[in-house]
Design a protein around this motif. Structure first.
Motif, PDB file in Angstrom:
ATOM      1  N   PRO A 141       0.885  -1.196   0.138  1.00 55.53           N
ATOM      2  CA  PRO A 141       0.168   0.127   0.161  1.00 55.53           C
ATOM      3  C   PRO A 141       0.875   1.267  -0.080  1.00 55.53           C
ATOM      4  O   PRO A 141       0.277   1.965  -0.388  1.00 55.53           O
ATOM      5  CB  PRO A 141      -0.906  -0.025   1.125  1.00 55.53           C
ATOM      6  N   ARG A 142       1.966   1.082   0.399  1.00 54.79           N
ATOM      7  CA  ARG A 142       2.928   2.257   0.335  1.00 54.79           C
ATOM      8  C   ARG A 142       3.336   2.842  -0.883  1.00 54.79           C
ATOM      9  O   ARG A 142       3.262   4.058  -1.197  1.00 54.79           O
ATOM     10  CB  ARG A 142       4.106   2.115   1.308  1.00 54.79           C
ATOM     11  N   SER A 143       3.870   1.822  -1.725  1.00 56.14           N
ATOM     12  CA  SER A 143       4.370   2.025  -2.945  1.00 56.14           C
ATOM     13  C   SER A 143       3.261   1.721  -4.258  1.00 56.14           C
ATOM     14  O   SER A 143       3.279   2.531  -5.389  1.00 56.14           O
ATOM     15  CB  SER A 143       5.654   1.422  -3.715  1.00 56.14           C
ATOM     16  N   GLY A 144       2.267   1.064  -3.802  1.00 54.53           N
ATOM     17  CA  GLY A 144       1.271   0.686  -4.965  1.00 54.53           C
ATOM     18  C   GLY A 144       1.872  -0.583  -6.003  1.00 54.53           C
ATOM     19  O   GLY A 144       0.976  -1.087  -6.801  1.00 54.53           O
ATOM     20  N   ARG A 145       2.909  -1.180  -5.757  1.00 54.63           N
ATOM     21  CA  ARG A 145       3.439  -1.918  -6.663  1.00 54.63           C
ATOM     22  C   ARG A 145       3.477  -3.448  -5.812  1.00 54.63           C
ATOM     23  O   ARG A 145       3.266  -3.434  -4.613  1.00 54.63           O
ATOM     24  CB  ARG A 145       5.097  -1.940  -6.897  1.00 54.63           C
ATOM     25  N   PRO A 146       3.292  -4.460  -6.475  1.00 56.29           N
ATOM     26  CA  PRO A 146       3.308  -5.780  -5.912  1.00 56.29           C
ATOM     27  C   PRO A 146       4.501  -5.933  -4.994  1.00 56.29           C
ATOM     28  O   PRO A 146       5.709  -5.373  -5.084  1.00 56.29           O
ATOM     29  CB  PRO A 146       3.642  -6.782  -7.144  1.00 56.29           C
ATOM     30  N   TRP A 147       4.376  -6.883  -4.051  1.00 59.01           N
ATOM     31  CA  TRP A 147       5.433  -7.116  -2.940  1.00 59.01           C
ATOM     32  C   TRP A 147       6.592  -7.875  -3.905  1.00 59.01           C
ATOM     33  O   TRP A 147       6.468  -8.276  -4.712  1.00 59.01           O
ATOM     34  CB  TRP A 147       4.787  -8.125  -1.831  1.00 59.01           C
ATOM     35  N   PRO A 148       7.731  -7.599  -3.208  1.00 57.08           N
ATOM     36  CA  PRO A 148       8.873  -8.411  -3.795  1.00 57.08           C
ATOM     37  C   PRO A 148       8.711  -9.866  -3.839  1.00 57.08           C
ATOM     38  O   PRO A 148       8.006 -10.579  -3.070  1.00 57.08           O
ATOM     39  CB  PRO A 148       9.955  -8.184  -2.587  1.00 57.08           C
ATOM     40  N   VAL A 149       9.179 -10.349  -4.845  1.00 54.49           N
ATOM     41  CA  VAL A 149       9.099 -11.845  -4.987  1.00 54.49           C
ATOM     42  C   VAL A 149       9.684 -12.521  -3.773  1.00 54.49           C
ATOM     43  O   VAL A 149      10.877 -12.329  -3.506  1.00 54.49           O
ATOM     44  CB  VAL A 149       9.684 -12.499  -6.578  1.00 54.49           C
ATOM     45  N   MET A 150       8.955 -13.786  -3.422  1.00 52.23           N
ATOM     46  CA  MET A 150       9.770 -14.627  -2.513  1.00 52.23           C
ATOM     47  C   MET A 150      10.813 -15.196  -2.840  1.00 52.23           C
ATOM     48  O   MET A 150      10.921 -15.923  -3.905  1.00 52.23           O
ATOM     49  CB  MET A 150       8.871 -15.483  -1.716  1.00 52.23           C
ATOM     50  N   PRO A 151      12.115 -14.818  -2.333  1.00 53.70           N
ATOM     51  CA  PRO A 151      13.411 -15.475  -2.560  1.00 53.70           C
ATOM     52  C   PRO A 151      13.472 -17.136  -2.647  1.00 53.70           C
ATOM     53  O   PRO A 151      12.545 -17.768  -1.943  1.00 53.70           O
ATOM     54  CB  PRO A 151      14.539 -14.983  -1.662  1.00 53.70           C
ATOM     55  N   ASP A 152      14.035 -17.739  -3.385  1.00 57.47           N
ATOM     56  CA  ASP A 152      14.230 -19.078  -3.574  1.00 57.47           C
ATOM     57  C   ASP A 152      14.443 -19.886  -2.145  1.00 57.47           C
ATOM     58  O   ASP A 152      13.946 -20.650  -1.604  1.00 57.47           O
ATOM     59  CB  ASP A 152      14.999 -19.506  -4.502  1.00 57.47           C
ATOM     60  N   CYS A 153      15.494 -19.163  -1.612  1.00 53.39           N
ATOM     61  CA  CYS A 153      15.899 -19.792  -0.310  1.00 53.39           C
ATOM     62  C   CYS A 153      14.982 -19.624   0.931  1.00 53.39           C
ATOM     63  O   CYS A 153      14.813 -20.244   1.811  1.00 53.39           O
ATOM     64  CB  CYS A 153      17.430 -18.989   0.018  1.00 53.39           C
ATOM     65  N   PHE A 154      14.269 -18.651   0.725  1.00 51.86           N
ATOM     66  CA  PHE A 154      13.149 -18.631   1.598  1.00 51.86           C
ATOM     67  C   PHE A 154      11.969 -19.559   1.433  1.00 51.86           C
ATOM     68  O   PHE A 154      11.667 -20.351   2.337  1.00 51.86           O
ATOM     69  CB  PHE A 154      12.222 -17.203   1.520  1.00 51.86           C
ATOM     70  N   PHE A 155      11.481 -19.838   0.250  1.00 50.99           N
ATOM     71  CA  PHE A 155      10.458 -20.755   0.058  1.00 50.99           C
ATOM     72  C   PHE A 155      10.949 -22.152   0.321  1.00 50.99           C
ATOM     73  O   PHE A 155      10.108 -22.951   0.862  1.00 50.99           O
ATOM     74  CB  PHE A 155      10.207 -20.613  -1.729  1.00 50.99           C
ATOM     75  N   ALA A 156      12.362 -22.543  -0.097  1.00 56.03           N
ATOM     76  CA  ALA A 156      13.012 -23.812   0.056  1.00 56.03           C
ATOM     77  C   ALA A 156      12.829 -24.008   1.486  1.00 56.03           C
ATOM     78  O   ALA A 156      12.693 -25.018   2.044  1.00 56.03           O
ATOM     79  CB  ALA A 156      14.368 -23.826  -0.466  1.00 56.03           C
ATOM     80  N   LEU A 157      13.163 -23.265   2.436  1.00 50.69           N
ATOM     81  CA  LEU A 157      13.554 -23.458   3.878  1.00 50.69           C
ATOM     82  C   LEU A 157      12.026 -23.529   4.570  1.00 50.69           C
ATOM     83  O   LEU A 157      11.851 -24.605   5.339  1.00 50.69           O
ATOM     84  CB  LEU A 157      14.262 -22.062   4.719  1.00 50.69           C
ATOM     85  N   ALA A 158      11.106 -22.898   4.133  1.00 50.50           N
ATOM     86  CA  ALA A 158       9.762 -22.949   4.611  1.00 50.50           C
ATOM     87  C   ALA A 158       9.233 -24.358   4.197  1.00 50.50           C
ATOM     88  O   ALA A 158       8.887 -24.984   5.159  1.00 50.50           O
ATOM     89  CB  ALA A 158       8.806 -22.056   4.000  1.00 50.50           C
ATOM     90  N   VAL A 159       9.590 -24.692   3.177  1.00 50.16           N
ATOM     91  CA  VAL A 159       8.785 -25.888   2.393  1.00 50.16           C
ATOM     92  C   VAL A 159       9.730 -27.091   3.497  1.00 50.16           C
ATOM     93  O   VAL A 159       8.912 -28.135   3.733  1.00 50.16           O
ATOM     94  CB  VAL A 159       9.138 -26.231   1.192  1.00 50.16           C
ATOM     95  N   THR A 160      10.894 -27.127   3.312  1.00 48.04           N
ATOM     96  CA  THR A 160      11.563 -28.151   4.172  1.00 48.04           C
ATOM     97  C   THR A 160      11.505 -28.229   5.733  1.00 48.04           C
ATOM     98  O   THR A 160      10.976 -29.302   6.087  1.00 48.04           O
ATOM     99  CB  THR A 160      13.015 -28.030   3.893  1.00 48.04           C
ATOM    100  N   THR A 161      11.437 -27.141   6.196  1.00 45.87           N
ATOM    101  CA  THR A 161      10.987 -27.274   7.754  1.00 45.87           C
ATOM    102  C   THR A 161       9.576 -27.719   8.053  1.00 45.87           C
ATOM    103  O   THR A 161       9.177 -28.374   8.750  1.00 45.87           O
ATOM    104  CB  THR A 161      11.237 -26.070   8.508  1.00 45.87           C
ATOM    105  N   ALA A 162       8.583 -27.188   7.204  1.00 43.42           N
ATOM    106  CA  ALA A 162       7.109 -27.474   7.297  1.00 43.42           C
ATOM    107  C   ALA A 162       7.122 -29.213   6.957  1.00 43.42           C
ATOM    108  O   ALA A 162       6.439 -29.903   7.753  1.00 43.42           O
ATOM    109  CB  ALA A 162       6.423 -26.995   6.205  1.00 43.42           C
TER     110      ALA A 162
END
Length: 216
Positions: A86-107
């Motif tokens: 809402p501050r910039s009106g632009r899409p949020w930054p893309v989720m980095p691969d390392c974020f996604f991979a850690l979340a999927v693995t730990t879940a």
């Protein structure tokens, strides 16, 4: 997806049971901290931390930003997920691969092999900041767990039950710990009391919390 711990040949994290459906994976994020912190710098350059306002007009002591398909926001109109910052009106930054991979693995380690997060709320706690007991209930499907990664200063995690008045258990969270809760504990109340002052050798005078959700 490949298990990150097996792929990198790193030790498996020790597991501590918090409740039915909820576990604490000690040090699970440590092998990946450099990639996580580097990616976090890129995210906050695009979508800086900010102190959001609750519907009641209270300015939150925790500073927040997001990455992913949607981001959690709060203002005087309510709590919600929004595809745009809402501050910039632009899409949020893309989720980095390392974020996604850690979340999927730990879940998956916690018993949720189908988790695929589309949102990551990033909280920055400075000394004195806190997050009162609350439920994560703005997501569309409660079948998805919450994956919460701790970096920086140590904190106390308060984990209660389905009612705000239920007894609260307390767990010490250290740099690299990952908490996962879902299933019967998905809507348990949880929070973080006031962060104590200190300096972490890598992160500095703060605690960073990456909270992955299936929001949409």
């Amino acid at each position: 997806m490949l298990d990150l711990f097996e792929m990198l040949g790193t030790p498996e994290p020790s597991t501590e049971i918090m409740a039915d459906g909820a576990v604490l994976l000690r040090g699970a994020a440590l092998p990946f901290e450099a990639d996580l912190l580097s990616a976090l710098t890129e995210i906050t350059e695009q979508a800086p931390f900010r102190h959001m306002v609750t519907p009641g007009g209270f300015v939150m002591s925790v500073a927040m930003t997001n990455c992913g398909t949607a981001g959690w926001v709060t203002d005087r109109t309510g709590y919600r997920y929004d595809r745009n910052d809402p501050r910039s009106g632009r899409p949020w930054p893309v989720m980095p691969d390392c974020f996604f991979a850690l979340a999927v693995t730990t879940a998956a380690r916690a018993g949720y092999p189908d988790f695929r997060p589309d949102a990551c709320l990033i909280n920055r706690y400075e000394p004195g900041a806190r997050l009162s007991l609350h439920q994560d209930r703005n997501e569309r499907d409660f079948a998805n767990p919450i994956v919460s990664v701790s970096l920086g200063l140590p904190a106390t995690f308060q984990f209660g039950g389905l009612e705000r008045t239920d007894p609260v258990r307390r767990y010490a969270l250290r740099h690299g710990d990952v908490a996962v809760w879902g299933g019967p504990s998905r809507l348990f109340y949880h929070g973080v009391p006031e962060l104590r002052d200190g300096v972490h050798g890598t992160v500095g005078r703060m605690r960073l919390n990456l909270t992955f959700r299936g929001a949409l």
